[in-house]
Design a protein around this motif. Sequence first.
Motif, PDB file in Angstrom:
ATOM      1  N   SER A  69     -44.906 -72.156  -1.014  1.00 23.24           N
ATOM      2  CA  SER A  69     -43.700 -71.643  -0.293  1.00 23.24           C
ATOM      3  C   SER A  69     -42.993 -72.587   0.202  1.00 23.24           C
ATOM      4  O   SER A  69     -43.295 -73.070   1.204  1.00 23.24           O
ATOM      5  CB  SER A  69     -43.953 -70.323   0.513  1.00 23.24           C
ATOM      6  OG  SER A  69     -44.814 -69.318  -0.042  1.00 23.24           O
ATOM      7  N   TYR A  96     -33.478 -65.375  -0.237  1.00 27.60           N
ATOM      8  CA  TYR A  96     -34.517 -65.582  -1.386  1.00 27.60           C
ATOM      9  C   TYR A  96     -35.734 -66.550  -0.962  1.00 27.60           C
ATOM     10  O   TYR A  96     -35.509 -66.773   0.137  1.00 27.60           O
ATOM     11  CB  TYR A  96     -33.683 -66.160  -2.588  1.00 27.60           C
ATOM     12  CG  TYR A  96     -33.146 -67.662  -2.345  1.00 27.60           C
ATOM     13  CD1 TYR A  96     -34.070 -68.632  -2.583  1.00 27.60           C
ATOM     14  CD2 TYR A  96     -32.161 -67.836  -1.518  1.00 27.60           C
ATOM     15  CE1 TYR A  96     -33.567 -70.091  -2.280  1.00 27.60           C
ATOM     16  CE2 TYR A  96     -31.682 -69.095  -1.168  1.00 27.60           C
ATOM     17  CZ  TYR A  96     -32.282 -70.159  -1.518  1.00 27.60           C
ATOM     18  OH  TYR A  96     -32.128 -71.442  -1.126  1.00 27.60           O
ATOM     19  N   ASN A  97     -36.672 -66.217  -1.886  1.00 26.68           N
ATOM     20  CA  ASN A  97     -37.711 -67.119  -1.644  1.00 26.68           C
ATOM     21  C   ASN A  97     -37.674 -68.253  -2.594  1.00 26.68           C
ATOM     22  O   ASN A  97     -37.345 -68.014  -3.833  1.00 26.68           O
ATOM     23  CB  ASN A  97     -39.145 -66.251  -1.729  1.00 26.68           C
ATOM     24  CG  ASN A  97     -39.371 -65.533  -0.514  1.00 26.68           C
ATOM     25  OD1 ASN A  97     -38.992 -65.923   0.488  1.00 26.68           O
ATOM     26  ND2 ASN A  97     -40.337 -64.427  -0.617  1.00 26.68           N
ATOM     27  N   TYR A  99     -40.222 -71.006  -4.363  1.00 26.74           N
ATOM     28  CA  TYR A  99     -41.608 -71.451  -4.428  1.00 26.74           C
ATOM     29  C   TYR A  99     -41.792 -72.369  -5.444  1.00 26.74           C
ATOM     30  O   TYR A  99     -41.003 -72.400  -6.613  1.00 26.74           O
ATOM     31  CB  TYR A  99     -42.647 -70.100  -4.419  1.00 26.74           C
ATOM     32  CG  TYR A  99     -42.556 -69.461  -5.760  1.00 26.74           C
ATOM     33  CD1 TYR A  99     -43.440 -69.958  -6.864  1.00 26.74           C
ATOM     34  CD2 TYR A  99     -41.692 -68.318  -6.018  1.00 26.74           C
ATOM     35  CE1 TYR A  99     -43.441 -69.008  -8.020  1.00 26.74           C
ATOM     36  CE2 TYR A  99     -41.601 -67.615  -7.223  1.00 26.74           C
ATOM     37  CZ  TYR A  99     -42.417 -68.015  -8.250  1.00 26.74           C
ATOM     38  OH  TYR A  99     -42.429 -67.396  -9.496  1.00 26.74           O
ATOM     39  N   TYR A 125     -39.231 -72.269  -8.679  1.00 33.00           N
ATOM     40  CA  TYR A 125     -38.859 -70.871  -8.971  1.00 33.00           C
ATOM     41  C   TYR A 125     -37.853 -70.278  -7.844  1.00 33.00           C
ATOM     42  O   TYR A 125     -38.350 -70.649  -6.676  1.00 33.00           O
ATOM     43  CB  TYR A 125     -39.961 -69.862  -9.323  1.00 33.00           C
ATOM     44  CG  TYR A 125     -40.658 -70.342 -10.559  1.00 33.00           C
ATOM     45  CD1 TYR A 125     -40.414 -69.738 -11.812  1.00 33.00           C
ATOM     46  CD2 TYR A 125     -41.666 -71.151 -10.384  1.00 33.00           C
ATOM     47  CE1 TYR A 125     -41.229 -69.894 -12.820  1.00 33.00           C
ATOM     48  CE2 TYR A 125     -42.575 -71.361 -11.560  1.00 33.00           C
ATOM     49  CZ  TYR A 125     -42.102 -70.664 -12.893  1.00 33.00           C
ATOM     50  OH  TYR A 125     -42.993 -71.214 -14.101  1.00 33.00           O
ATOM     51  N   ASP A 127     -37.366 -66.605  -5.995  1.00 32.47           N
ATOM     52  CA  ASP A 127     -37.862 -65.374  -6.063  1.00 32.47           C
ATOM     53  C   ASP A 127     -36.791 -64.445  -5.258  1.00 32.47           C
ATOM     54  O   ASP A 127     -36.948 -64.319  -4.192  1.00 32.47           O
ATOM     55  CB  ASP A 127     -39.227 -65.098  -5.551  1.00 32.47           C
ATOM     56  CG  ASP A 127     -39.701 -63.756  -5.048  1.00 32.47           C
ATOM     57  OD1 ASP A 127     -39.138 -62.886  -5.848  1.00 32.47           O
ATOM     58  OD2 ASP A 127     -40.501 -63.498  -4.494  1.00 32.47           O
ATOM     59  N   HIS A 130     -38.338 -61.053  -3.168  1.00 31.01           N
ATOM     60  CA  HIS A 130     -39.685 -61.504  -2.233  1.00 31.01           C
ATOM     61  C   HIS A 130     -40.668 -60.881  -2.390  1.00 31.01           C
ATOM     62  O   HIS A 130     -41.464 -60.557  -1.436  1.00 31.01           O
ATOM     63  CB  HIS A 130     -39.021 -61.181  -0.715  1.00 31.01           C
ATOM     64  CG  HIS A 130     -37.599 -61.833  -0.150  1.00 31.01           C
ATOM     65  ND1 HIS A 130     -37.693 -62.886   0.723  1.00 31.01           N
ATOM     66  CD2 HIS A 130     -36.336 -61.676  -0.682  1.00 31.01           C
ATOM     67  CE1 HIS A 130     -36.381 -62.952   0.931  1.00 31.01           C
ATOM     68  NE2 HIS A 130     -35.743 -62.314   0.119  1.00 31.01           N
ATOM     69  N   ASP A 131     -41.125 -60.964  -3.942  1.00 31.75           N
ATOM     70  CA  ASP A 131     -42.334 -59.920  -4.189  1.00 31.75           C
ATOM     71  C   ASP A 131     -43.474 -60.975  -4.813  1.00 31.75           C
ATOM     72  O   ASP A 131     -44.161 -60.258  -5.463  1.00 31.75           O
ATOM     73  CB  ASP A 131     -41.943 -58.924  -4.790  1.00 31.75           C
ATOM     74  CG  ASP A 131     -41.241 -59.254  -6.084  1.00 31.75           C
ATOM     75  OD1 ASP A 131     -40.994 -60.258  -6.546  1.00 31.75           O
ATOM     76  OD2 ASP A 131     -40.847 -58.064  -6.910  1.00 31.75           O
ATOM     77  N   THR A 132     -43.109 -62.044  -4.959  1.00 33.37           N
ATOM     78  CA  THR A 132     -43.960 -62.928  -5.718  1.00 33.37           C
ATOM     79  C   THR A 132     -44.939 -63.602  -4.745  1.00 33.37           C
ATOM     80  O   THR A 132     -44.865 -64.088  -3.720  1.00 33.37           O
ATOM     81  CB  THR A 132     -43.365 -64.056  -6.629  1.00 33.37           C
ATOM     82  OG1 THR A 132     -42.480 -63.656  -7.516  1.00 33.37           O
ATOM     83  CG2 THR A 132     -44.248 -64.805  -7.277  1.00 33.37           C
ATOM     84  N   ASP A 144     -45.174 -61.623 -10.491  1.00 25.90           N
ATOM     85  CA  ASP A 144     -44.054 -61.439 -10.419  1.00 25.90           C
ATOM     86  C   ASP A 144     -43.750 -59.880 -10.629  1.00 25.90           C
ATOM     87  O   ASP A 144     -43.175 -59.632 -11.722  1.00 25.90           O
ATOM     88  CB  ASP A 144     -43.029 -62.503 -11.175  1.00 25.90           C
ATOM     89  CG  ASP A 144     -41.452 -62.018 -11.238  1.00 25.90           C
ATOM     90  OD1 ASP A 144     -41.217 -61.307  -9.926  1.00 25.90           O
ATOM     91  OD2 ASP A 144     -40.611 -62.400 -11.907  1.00 25.90           O
ATOM     92  N   ASP A 149     -38.062 -63.544 -11.171  1.00 28.59           N
ATOM     93  CA  ASP A 149     -38.062 -64.835 -10.874  1.00 28.59           C
ATOM     94  C   ASP A 149     -37.271 -65.631 -11.572  1.00 28.59           C
ATOM     95  O   ASP A 149     -37.321 -65.680 -12.905  1.00 28.59           O
ATOM     96  CB  ASP A 149     -39.371 -65.286 -10.597  1.00 28.59           C
ATOM     97  CG  ASP A 149     -40.134 -64.533  -9.483  1.00 28.59           C
ATOM     98  OD1 ASP A 149     -39.393 -63.773  -8.796  1.00 28.59           O
ATOM     99  OD2 ASP A 149     -41.245 -65.039  -9.069  1.00 28.59           O
TER     100      ASP A 149
END
Length: 251
Positions: A69, A96-97, A99, A125, A127, A130-132, A144, A149
Motif C-alpha cells: 500500500s 483512492y488507494n 497499491y 494500481y 483502487d 478502497h476494497d482491494t 478486486d 482497479d
Amino acid sequence: MKFNTVVKSLALTAGLAASFSSSAEFLDFSIDESAYGGGIVTGDKFNGSYFEELVFDGSGGFTTGAFASLTSLVSEEATVPVASSVMGLDLGGIGYNLYAVLTASGTANATETEFTATTATFSIYIDPSHDTTSDDVLAGTVTDISGDDILLGSASTVVNAYGQYENGTGNFNFDFTDFVLTTDGESFFVDPIPFYSIVTVNGDFDTLGTLPDVSGDLSAVFTVKVPEPSTVAVLALGLVGLGMTGRRKNK
C-alpha cells in the motif's frame, strides 16, 4: 578543422547527453488527482508498507509475492510530506488507494539469509473503491471486489535485485529498468513526459522471523527519464557531424 570547432562540437554532444543521462537521487514527478477530489501535486518518492510471502525451497531457490500500500507521497529530497495529496484517504467517499504488486524468484545462499532475484515484476494500481486486499500474493494476485482497479504502469526487467537479513530484520532492493505507463497511467502521472523508465523499489523487513509471512516498509523512486525523441535525434546529428568533420580533416 580548427581546434575550437572540435571543442564546440564535443561540448554540444556532451551537453546533450548530460541533459538526459544525469539524474539527482530523487527526481520530481507530478500526479493528477482531480478524478479523486484533489489536484495536481508534485513529489519525488512514494512510501508505504507491504505484506508478502517469502518462500525458500531448501534447494537454493526462493519465490516471493508482495502487496504494498503506497500511502504517502513526499517531496524535497524525500523529506517533506505532500499535504495536498488525497492518496490513501477516504474523504467522504473521495480519494483512492494506490497499491503495488511485486513478484520475484531467484537464488539464495546456503543459510537463506541472502537472496538474489533473477526474475521479477512490478505493477502499480489505483483502487478507487478502497476494497482491494492481498489474497494470494505468492502468485501475484489480489482481490478486486468491485472490479474497478486501474493499472497505471508495470515493469518486468530487473537488475541489482537482492535481499539480506540477520536476526529477523533486513533490507531489499529492486531496480526495474523498463517501467512503462498505460494510457490510464499517463493521465495520472502527468509529468515528466515521457515518464521515467527506471523505478527503484526498496525497503526493509520487520517480521522476517515468521516466514513465510513477511511485512515491512517500502518505497518507490523514479530515477531515469526516457529521453525525448527530438533530443536523441539532435544528439545523433551532433555525433554524425563530429564524425564527418573528422573525416574531412583526414583527407
